[in-house]
Motif scaffolding. Sequence first.
Motif, short mmCIF file in Angstrom:
data_model
loop_
_atom_site.label_atom_id
_atom_site.label_comp_id
_atom_site.label_asym_id
_atom_site.label_seq_id
_atom_site.Cartn_x
_atom_site.Cartn_y
_atom_site.Cartn_z
N LEU A 195 83.86 19.17 78.51
CA LEU A 195 83.00 20.27 78.13
C LEU A 195 83.69 21.02 77.00
N THR A 196 83.04 21.09 75.84
CA THR A 196 83.56 21.84 74.70
C THR A 196 82.79 23.15 74.62
N ILE A 197 83.55 24.25 74.52
CA ILE A 197 82.95 25.57 74.35
C ILE A 197 83.49 26.14 73.04
N TYR A 198 82.56 26.45 72.12
CA TYR A 198 82.98 26.99 70.83
C TYR A 198 81.86 27.83 70.24
N PRO A 199 82.16 29.03 69.84
CA PRO A 199 83.41 29.75 70.06
C PRO A 199 83.46 30.30 71.49
N VAL A 200 84.66 30.61 71.95
CA VAL A 200 84.88 31.16 73.29
C VAL A 200 84.84 32.69 73.20
N TYR A 201 84.14 33.30 74.15
CA TYR A 201 84.07 34.75 74.25
C TYR A 201 84.62 35.19 75.61
N THR A 202 85.01 36.44 75.72
CA THR A 202 85.53 36.98 76.98
C THR A 202 84.56 36.72 78.12
N ALA A 203 83.27 36.81 77.88
CA ALA A 203 82.25 36.59 78.91
C ALA A 203 82.26 35.14 79.44
N ASP A 204 82.93 34.22 78.73
CA ASP A 204 83.01 32.83 79.16
C ASP A 204 84.06 32.62 80.24
N SER A 205 84.88 33.63 80.51
CA SER A 205 85.90 33.51 81.56
C SER A 205 85.21 33.23 82.89
N GLY A 206 85.83 32.39 83.68
CA GLY A 206 85.28 32.09 85.00
C GLY A 206 85.80 30.77 85.50
#
Length: 80
Positions: free
Chosen positions: A66-77
């Motif tokens: 799984l690629t996440i770009y761009p990463v934001y603080t809300a993506d934490s979990g």
Amino acid sequence: ENLTPWIRLVKELEDQVIDEAKAVQLFCSVDAHPGATIMWLKDGRPLMVSQRFMPEYDFKTGIVRLTIYPVYTADSGEYT
């Protein structure tokens, strides 16, 4: 050949700390017969595929990414 379907996790996900606005790639590996249908979850809820959340699954190697770009603080979990 009529085998019962099965799946096993070969390599688990690893915890990562990523700087905001950068990319992250989450990897794991599965062994399945027949090839599995992979669904990513974030904090126990289905993750919607988008331009930011891009899943990949290679049936031949069993690599799940799984690629996440761009990463934001809300993506934490917790991703599973």
